[in-house]
Design a protein around this motif. Structure first.
Motif, PDB file in Angstrom:
ATOM      1  N   VAL A 263      53.386  22.205 -25.795  1.00  0.00           N
ATOM      2  CA  VAL A 263      54.325  22.124 -26.908  1.00  0.00           C
ATOM      3  C   VAL A 263      53.725  22.865 -28.103  1.00  0.00           C
ATOM      4  O   VAL A 263      52.607  22.561 -28.545  1.00  0.00           O
ATOM      5  CB  VAL A 263      54.624  20.660 -27.281  1.00  0.00           C
ATOM      6  N   GLU A 264      54.462  23.837 -28.605  1.00  0.00           N
ATOM      7  CA  GLU A 264      54.042  24.609 -29.778  1.00  0.00           C
ATOM      8  C   GLU A 264      54.884  24.183 -30.987  1.00  0.00           C
ATOM      9  O   GLU A 264      55.985  23.662 -30.816  1.00  0.00           O
ATOM     10  CB  GLU A 264      54.253  26.115 -29.512  1.00  0.00           C
ATOM     11  N   PRO A 265      54.424  24.410 -32.215  1.00  0.00           N
ATOM     12  CA  PRO A 265      53.153  25.050 -32.559  1.00  0.00           C
ATOM     13  C   PRO A 265      52.006  24.048 -32.564  1.00  0.00           C
ATOM     14  O   PRO A 265      52.233  22.832 -32.482  1.00  0.00           O
ATOM     15  CB  PRO A 265      53.415  25.571 -33.981  1.00  0.00           C
ATOM     16  N   SER A 266      50.807  24.559 -32.661  1.00  0.00           N
ATOM     17  CA  SER A 266      49.651  23.670 -32.802  1.00  0.00           C
ATOM     18  C   SER A 266      49.652  23.073 -34.210  1.00  0.00           C
ATOM     19  O   SER A 266      50.280  23.607 -35.133  1.00  0.00           O
ATOM     20  CB  SER A 266      48.353  24.441 -32.562  1.00  0.00           C
ATOM     21  N   VAL A 267      48.968  21.953 -34.341  1.00  0.00           N
ATOM     22  CA  VAL A 267      48.933  21.252 -35.633  1.00  0.00           C
ATOM     23  C   VAL A 267      47.479  20.986 -36.022  1.00  0.00           C
ATOM     24  O   VAL A 267      46.573  21.006 -35.190  1.00  0.00           O
ATOM     25  CB  VAL A 267      49.712  19.924 -35.575  1.00  0.00           C
ATOM     26  N   LEU A 268      47.311  20.719 -37.324  1.00  0.00           N
ATOM     27  CA  LEU A 268      45.997  20.409 -37.884  1.00  0.00           C
ATOM     28  C   LEU A 268      45.005  21.547 -37.610  1.00  0.00           C
ATOM     29  O   LEU A 268      45.402  22.653 -37.261  1.00  0.00           O
ATOM     30  CB  LEU A 268      45.481  19.065 -37.356  1.00  0.00           C
ATOM     31  N   GLN A 269      43.732  21.277 -37.774  1.00  0.00           N
ATOM     32  CA  GLN A 269      42.699  22.291 -37.608  1.00  0.00           C
ATOM     33  C   GLN A 269      41.419  21.638 -37.112  1.00  0.00           C
ATOM     34  O   GLN A 269      41.064  20.537 -37.542  1.00  0.00           O
ATOM     35  CB  GLN A 269      42.429  23.022 -38.933  1.00  0.00           C
ATOM     36  N   LEU A 270      40.769  22.323 -36.212  1.00  0.00           N
ATOM     37  CA  LEU A 270      39.515  21.819 -35.655  1.00  0.00           C
ATOM     38  C   LEU A 270      38.526  21.507 -36.776  1.00  0.00           C
ATOM     39  O   LEU A 270      38.316  22.320 -37.670  1.00  0.00           O
ATOM     40  CB  LEU A 270      38.930  22.862 -34.712  1.00  0.00           C
ATOM     41  N   ALA A 271      37.937  20.329 -36.715  1.00  0.00           N
ATOM     42  CA  ALA A 271      36.965  19.908 -37.731  1.00  0.00           C
ATOM     43  C   ALA A 271      35.703  19.443 -37.024  1.00  0.00           C
ATOM     44  O   ALA A 271      35.497  18.250 -36.805  1.00  0.00           O
ATOM     45  CB  ALA A 271      37.542  18.797 -38.597  1.00  0.00           C
ATOM     46  N   VAL A 272      34.889  20.404 -36.640  1.00  0.00           N
ATOM     47  CA  VAL A 272      33.623  20.109 -35.962  1.00  0.00           C
ATOM     48  C   VAL A 272      32.501  20.454 -36.927  1.00  0.00           C
ATOM     49  O   VAL A 272      32.417  21.586 -37.422  1.00  0.00           O
ATOM     50  CB  VAL A 272      33.480  20.904 -34.659  1.00  0.00           C
ATOM     51  N   CYS A 273      31.658  19.487 -37.206  1.00  0.00           N
ATOM     52  CA  CYS A 273      30.641  19.647 -38.246  1.00  0.00           C
ATOM     53  C   CYS A 273      29.240  19.407 -37.695  1.00  0.00           C
ATOM     54  O   CYS A 273      29.046  18.716 -36.689  1.00  0.00           O
ATOM     55  CB  CYS A 273      30.892  18.674 -39.398  1.00  0.00           C
ATOM     56  N   LEU A 274      28.278  19.987 -38.401  1.00  0.00           N
ATOM     57  CA  LEU A 274      26.860  19.716 -38.148  1.00  0.00           C
ATOM     58  C   LEU A 274      26.327  18.951 -39.343  1.00  0.00           C
ATOM     59  O   LEU A 274      26.486  19.383 -40.487  1.00  0.00           O
ATOM     60  CB  LEU A 274      26.090  21.030 -37.971  1.00  0.00           C
ATOM     61  N   GLN A 275      25.702  17.824 -39.070  1.00  0.00           N
ATOM     62  CA  GLN A 275      25.123  17.034 -40.135  1.00  0.00           C
ATOM     63  C   GLN A 275      23.700  16.629 -39.758  1.00  0.00           C
ATOM     64  O   GLN A 275      23.368  16.479 -38.586  1.00  0.00           O
ATOM     65  CB  GLN A 275      25.956  15.801 -40.461  1.00  0.00           C
ATOM     66  N   ALA A 276      22.865  16.477 -40.785  1.00  0.00           N
ATOM     67  CA  ALA A 276      21.457  16.116 -40.582  1.00  0.00           C
ATOM     68  C   ALA A 276      21.194  14.746 -41.200  1.00  0.00           C
ATOM     69  O   ALA A 276      21.710  14.428 -42.285  1.00  0.00           O
ATOM     70  CB  ALA A 276      20.548  17.155 -41.232  1.00  0.00           C
ATOM     71  N   ASN A 277      20.381  13.950 -40.516  1.00  0.00           N
ATOM     72  CA  ASN A 277      19.937  12.689 -41.099  1.00  0.00           C
ATOM     73  C   ASN A 277      19.293  12.992 -42.455  1.00  0.00           C
ATOM     74  O   ASN A 277      18.460  13.898 -42.571  1.00  0.00           O
ATOM     75  CB  ASN A 277      18.938  12.015 -40.162  1.00  0.00           C
TER      76      ASN A 277
END
Length: 324
Positions: A263-277
């Motif tokens: 089903v199109e269109p795609s929604v939202l946006q990829l939110a992949v993060c790098l975080q450090a202790n």
């Protein structure tokens, strides 16, 4: 002046005894000397000499090793691509800092990743913010953003998120490292449409991550959260009618035999993060912190280009296999 030291030296030298040489008659072949033996005092003396006269050079700090875990296993495309960042840091940070990748959910379950980071069980966490709404709801702001990572940095948006990372998960946000990819509905069968022409998902059970739950419920579906590793089994057993999943990565799931419609269109946006202790971050040499962030900026830009190309290739391949 040093009679005491001279006496010790003479004593030590006499303790070094080459056996089997005395008493050999002239013109005869002397027996092969036995192995020389050293008094323990000689060993101690030589060790003291080495410590006293060894050349003294500049002190070099030990290379720091940071442990990293991911929301996904190493074969999944998000992690597989991110290992480019790990390789770049390790190549450029020799003698200063290196990253040791521990694994994905087989090491720390995806839902527990940021809790492990907060406690200092790991030094770095790479993961999708969708899994951590309970502990870090501000991460949802990234999903709905129309910015890309360079614009978010330039505008101060990422800096504005730092206090929440510090307060809620004892972490420093190194980067919004994967972006530009939305989410689609992937279904077994074509859904009926309502009077407005929207998909009517009433009665359907859809696997989702937390960030898509409200959307699915608004469309009438029953949203269920299932780990990525269990999606294939859920479809195989008929537990779900489809899934809300990113526009890339579906071929990696091996579910082509079950999913026939997107089903199109795609929604939202990829939110992949790098975080450090945060504690580990603040202990780092400033040069190491600068390297980690510089490489994050470079990776953010390059990954966005690679994922756009990957999306085009995957969608073409899925269409060739009959996906509608």
């Amino acid at each position: 002046e040093h009679d005491g030291e001279r006496a010790v030296l003479e004593d030590l030298l006499h303790a070094y005894v080459p056996a089997g040489r005395a008493g050999s008659p002239a013109g005869s072949v002397a027996p092969r000397p036995a192995r020389r033996t050293y008094d323990p005092r000689v060993r101690r003396f030589l060790a003291i000499l080495w410590l006293a006269f060894a050349p003294v050079g500049p002190v070099v700090a030990d290379e720091v090793t940071l442990t990293l875990a991911s929301s996904w296993n190493a074969r999944q495309n998000f992690t597989a691509d991110f290992l480019r960042y790990v390789d770049a840091v390790n190549a450029k940070g020799r003698g200063l800092v290196r990253i040791r990748f521990l694994g994905g959910p087989e090491v720390i379950p995806e839902q527990q990743l940021l809790y492990a980071l907060r406690r200092g069980v790991i030094d770095l966490a790479f993961g999708g913010m969708t899994y951590y709404r309970g502990v870090l709801p501000e991460g949802d702001a990234i999903f709905a953003s129309r910015l890309d990572p360079p614009a978010a940095r330039a505008s101060g948006a990422l800096d504005a998120l730092q206090p929440y990372w510090r307060q809620r998960i004892n972490a420093h946000l190194v980067g919004w490292v994967q972006s530009g990819v939305g989410a689609n509905l992937w279904l077994r069968a074509a859904p009926p449409r309502d009077a407005a022409g929207q998909p009517d998902l009433r009665g359907l059970v859809i696997r989702t991550s937390p960030s898509n739950r409200e959307l699915l419920q608004a469309l009438g579906a029953r949203a269920v959260q299932i780990p990525v590793a269990e999606i294939y089994t859920a479809l195989e057993r008929g537990m779900v009618d489809g899934l809300a999943f990113t526009t890339i990565g579906v071929p990696d799931l091996g579910v082509g035999g079950f999913i026939r419609y997107r089903v199109e269109p795609s929604v939202l946006q990829l939110a992949v993060c790098l975080q450090a202790n945060l504690d580990a971050w603040e202990r780092l040499d400033p040069r190491a912190r600068a390297l980690l962030e510089t490489e994050a900026v470079r990776y953010e830009r390059e990954n966005r280009v690679r994922f756009a190309a990957l999306e085009a290739r995957e969608h073409a391949a899925l269409a060739a296999d009959g996906l509608q």
